[in-house]
Design a protein around this motif. Structure first.
Motif, PDB file in Angstrom:
ATOM      1  N   GLY A   1       0.825  -1.193   0.000  1.00 39.66           N
ATOM      2  CA  GLY A   1       0.000   0.000   0.000  1.00 39.66           C
ATOM      3  C   GLY A   1       0.861   1.245   0.000  1.00 39.66           C
ATOM      4  N   LEU A   2       0.512   2.217  -0.830  1.00 40.30           N
ATOM      5  CA  LEU A   2       1.316   3.441  -0.949  1.00 40.30           C
ATOM      6  C   LEU A   2       0.846   4.488   0.048  1.00 40.30           C
ATOM      7  CD1 LEU A   2       1.786   3.685  -4.819  1.00 40.30           C
ATOM      8  CD2 LEU A   2       3.043   2.324  -3.138  1.00 40.30           C
ATOM      9  N   SER A   3       1.019   4.215   1.306  1.00 41.92           N
ATOM     10  CA  SER A   3       0.685   5.118   2.406  1.00 41.92           C
ATOM     11  C   SER A   3       1.485   4.652   3.618  1.00 41.92           C
ATOM     12  CB  SER A   3      -0.817   5.068   2.734  1.00 41.92           C
ATOM     13  OG  SER A   3      -1.578   5.646   1.710  1.00 41.92           O
ATOM     14  N   PRO A   4       1.672   5.537   4.599  1.00 41.01           N
ATOM     15  CA  PRO A   4       1.106   6.870   4.784  1.00 41.01           C
ATOM     16  C   PRO A   4       2.060   7.990   4.366  1.00 41.01           C
ATOM     17  CG  PRO A   4       2.116   6.156   6.817  1.00 41.01           C
ATOM     18  CD  PRO A   4       2.336   5.036   5.826  1.00 41.01           C
ATOM     19  N   LEU A   5       1.530   9.218   4.254  1.00 46.62           N
ATOM     20  CA  LEU A   5       2.372  10.399   4.088  1.00 46.62           C
ATOM     21  C   LEU A   5       2.969  10.769   5.438  1.00 46.62           C
ATOM     22  CD1 LEU A   5       0.674  10.726   1.398  1.00 46.62           C
ATOM     23  CD2 LEU A   5       1.071  13.171   1.687  1.00 46.62           C
ATOM     24  N   MET A   6       4.275  10.986   5.456  1.00 46.00           N
ATOM     25  CA  MET A   6       4.959  11.437   6.665  1.00 46.00           C
ATOM     26  C   MET A   6       5.487  12.863   6.497  1.00 46.00           C
ATOM     27  SD  MET A   6       4.489   8.720   8.449  1.00 46.00           S
ATOM     28  CE  MET A   6       5.566   8.466   9.856  1.00 46.00           C
TER      29      MET A   6
END
Length: 778
Positions: A167-172
């Motif tokens: 999964g391409l998350s999370p934004l940090m």
């Protein structure tokens, strides 16, 4: 294949299996594992390059990569891109297509290796019919890592059932400028808050076998004037002290993948920065997972950053820096075999990257004998359990800025509901929610989200069944059409109460007022909404203003005149009922601001992490005092903080101290307080923020109840990056303050750090443990 081959044997150590397989691969087969293919993004010929729904140069890159999957995978393939998330398909249709693509990949190459399937998953699985959770900025407003982790676990379960691996998350990314369109995707402006919530998401997602991917490493959110992909002019000290700590915390928590940023920091693009991607991430932090490019960030090195002449040069420089996989399609990395043969790229760099990819494939079971894509028929992506989590996050995230004279609403006969966010469910969702991210490309689905999403107007009619509710939008979120203002003012004048829903509509690259590529010049409400609010306030009818947005907007002109003020950060599919519940008092408002609310629309930046000369003062005629500070939020009850104490006046530079406070509910309703601990460093060898968040705790109490809260603060939590760019704990006095926002800190003391200056590294204490004692009657 014979099942006795070592690399196929799950009983053997992963490293042994990878070594065995790596030794069998040709250079073409190795580089195949470093590439990807986005079949669903193949251009149809009907979308022009200037269509705002596409990413910059998306159609160009899609056309360059639009070879058949069989051709793309003939030497193997690392990733399959967004099989479920590119068009409105059912879980069964998506599973069938994923199985088809996997069989093509397995059948096209000599060793029959499956690909890693990845999807976007920031607000839930980005696919048709999946639960849309609140935007990440709303998670941040909860100040509740446990709840965020519960949501991520549900997303992980859904992805696993679909046969997705990553999964391409999370934004940090730490917010540095509210004008940036992607504020809605972030976890706020404080590194510690971002770290705590982001690592909770990582643990939740990876607890179900899904590889989490940190975005965007690093500096993306600090671009000049908040422009998407804009240059970043910060120094390494700011990068190390404010931008990198959340990423570092997630690496320490075991995250499996990192995605590098598009941006250049001090003229060095992240994708070509060996210092950032190898020396910091790998050597200092010990990251052992895969490093993937952001979509088309590798060709950007040639076409946008212009640090290399061509795609072959981009492949060479980014591989040297430490990138392992090119996403979403193999464009530049297709040149790697020829670069190896020309001795322009060492074989060892290829092997380094391939080893990391194959390690993940082995850990996922993709190298096991007999692996087949699992069917996903009958999967429900919007079950009651998901909706319950979405509801609780929505309710917990809503911030009561000011109850004024009208909140909670107690049953007026005539309610006028105005504003463009009142009857448009799209305004509840972020730009990476499927209905806003993908469905605009499929106009035949207009008006159908795949799941029920009641609007605020729907929810208010259910919440106040006896009231006479009239609705006039007044204007749209964006645009200059004011033809509806007169009707909205007339409705407001004839009502006992007005509830005005204003704010954002998320979109992509200019199609929204918030979202990726939707940056703004200043922090005025979009379109004609300021005029709408001013006009209904002028009627004399009490007006409750509800801002439903992805970024904070300047409310200095609104706050003195409003009869109540509420901030909701894109609260997702359950946002309507959550908002109605907070307005009626059925739901306790417990959200806190992860970003400040500005008083005026200009004079950036407004983030609270400022040194003394960044604070409000008479030195400048620009007043940056926020209307509402970081961490702020009201309740329908009254809390008190008492019995503050620090257990030590002095500790060594490798010691720890405890901070204790007792929280009391002095009111007549249950409620939640978020107790916040801030530290300060009055004298340091470099300039530091005036204060920074070092710990927090959500405390829910019934009327008359009290509970002790104890923070354990290690000296490492005071560490700074010195002039020599070495992180140290310095001896000296440290300020300690406890309160309910960054500017409401009534309890304060000091601790002296004694001893020698101490160098600290990645093994330092990154967290402030907090313990709640037994609840007692006050």
């Amino acid at each position: 294949m014979e099942p006795t081959e070592l690399w196929r044997d799950p009983a053997r150590a992963v490293g042994e299996r990878v070594d065995d397989l790596l030794a069998r691969l040709t250079v073409e087969e190795k580089t195949g594992q470093l590439g990807s293919r986005w079949v669903g993004n193949t251009p149809s010929g009907t979308v022009s390059e200037d269509d705002a729904s596409t990413a910059p140069m998306e159609q160009t890159f899609a056309a360059e990569a639009s070879v058949p999957l069989e051709e793309a995978a003939r030497h193997g393939l690392g990733h399959l891109t967004r099989v479920y998330g590119s068009a409105p398909v059912s879980p069964a249709q998506g599973a069938a297509e994923l199985a088809r693509q996997q069989r093509v990949v397995m059948g096209a190459s000599r060793f029959g290796l499956p690909a890693i399937a990845h999807e976007e998953c920031l607000t839930g699985v980005t696919t048709y019919g999946a639960t849309v959770y609140p935007a990440a900025i709303a998670w941040a407003a909860t100040f509740d890592p446990e709840l965020v982790g519960e949501m991520a676990a549900a997303i992980g379960r859904d992805l696993a059932e679909l046969g997705v691996h990553q999964g391409l998350s999370p934004l940090m990314d730490v917010v540095r400028d509210y004008r940036w369109g992607r504020v809605e995707e972030t976890l706020g402006e404080d590194p510690y808050l971002v770290a705590e919530l982001g690592t909770a998401y990582v643990r939740g997602l990876q607890g179900h076998g899904i590889i989490a991917t940190l975005k965007h490493f690093a500096g993306y959110s600090a671009s000049r004037t908040g422009r998407n992909h804009g240059p970043v002019s910060i120094g390494r000290r700011e990068l190390l002290d404010l931008i990198l700590p959340p990423f570092e915390a997630a690496v320490a928590a075991g995250v499996g993948s990192v995605m590098h940023s598009y941006s250049d920091v001090d003229a060095v693009p992240a994708g070509a920065d060996t210092w950032l991607l190898t020396e910091i991430l790998r050597d200092d932090w010990g990251f052992a997972g895969t490093l993937v490019s952001d979509y088309w960030a590798t060709p950007f090195l040639a076409g946008m950053h212009r640090i290399v002449e061509d795609y072959a040069g981009a492949a060479a420089v980014t591989l040297r820096a430490g990138v392992d996989v090119e996403l979403p399609d193999t464009i530049c990395f297709a040149h790697l075999p020829e670069l190896v043969r020309a001795k322009e790229v060492p074989q060892e760099l290829i092997d380094r990257a391939v080893r990391r990819v194959l390690t993940q494939k082995a850990e996922l079971g993709l190298l096991d004998e007999g692996w087949e894509p699992a069917p996903a028929s009958g999967v429900d992506l919007d079950p009651p359990g998901n909706r319950d989590i979405a509801r609780r996050i929505a309710e917990t995230s809503i911030v009561l800025l000011d109850p004024g004279t009208a909140l909670p609403v107690t049953g007026p006969n005539r309610i006028a509901v105005v504003g463009p966010c009142a009857d448009d469910a799209r305004t509840f969702m972020g730009c990476y929610a499927f209905p806003n991210h993908v469905l605009p490309k499929f106009p035949e689905h207009e008006g159908g989200f795949g799941i029920p999403i009641p609007t605020a107007l729907d929810a208010l009619r259910a919440e106040f069944p006896q009231a006479q509710i009239v609705h006039e939008a007044g204007c749209q979120v964006m645009g200059d059409d004011a033809s509806g203002l007169e009707a909205a003012v007339s409705a407001a004048a004839g009502a006992d109460l007005v509830i005005a829903f204003v704010g954002d509509l998320a979109g992509m690259f200019g199609l929204g007022s918030s979202g990726e590529g939707c940056d703004v010049d200043d922090l005025r409400l979009p379109g004609r909404q300021p005029e709408l609010v001013t006009s209904v306030l002028a009627t004399g009818t009490p007006v409750v203003v509800v801002v439903v947005s992805g970024r904070p907007y300047a409310l200095g002109d609104v706050e003195p005149l409003a009869a109540g003020l509420v901030q909701a950060f894109m609260p997702g599919a359950e946002g309507g009922a959550a908002l109605a519940g907070v307005l009626s008092g059925r739901v306790e408002p417990g959200g806190r601001l992860p970003v400040q609310i500005p008083r005026r629309p200009g004079g950036q930046p407004y983030t609270y992490l400022q040194p003394p000369l960044g604070e409000p003062s008479s030195i400048s005629s620009v007043d940056v005092t926020p209307l509402y500070p970081f961490g702020y939020g009201r309740s329908y009850t009254a809390f008190g903080l008492e019995e503050f104490g620090i257990d030590a006046a002095e500790i060594p530079t490798d010691g720890a101290f405890e901070v204790r406070v007792v929280v009391h509910n002095r009111g007549d309703r249950p409620g939640t307080e978020v107790v916040q601990l801030y530290l300060s460093d009055p004298v340091a060898t470099v300039v530091r923020p005036v204060r920074w968040l070092a710990g927090f705790a959500r405390v829910r109490l019934e009327p008359g109840e009290a509970v002790p809260v104890t923070f354990t603060v290690h000296a490492d939590r005071t560490a700074l990056v010195g002039r020599d760019l070495i992180r140290v704990v310095e001896p000296g006095e440290i300020g300690v303050a406890v309160g309910t926002s960054s500017r409401d800190l009534p309890l304060a003391g000091t601790v002296r750090l004694a001893g020698e200056r101490r160098v600290v590294g990645h093994d330092r204490e990154l967290r402030t443990p907090v313990e709640l004692g037994s609840v007692r009657k006050a």
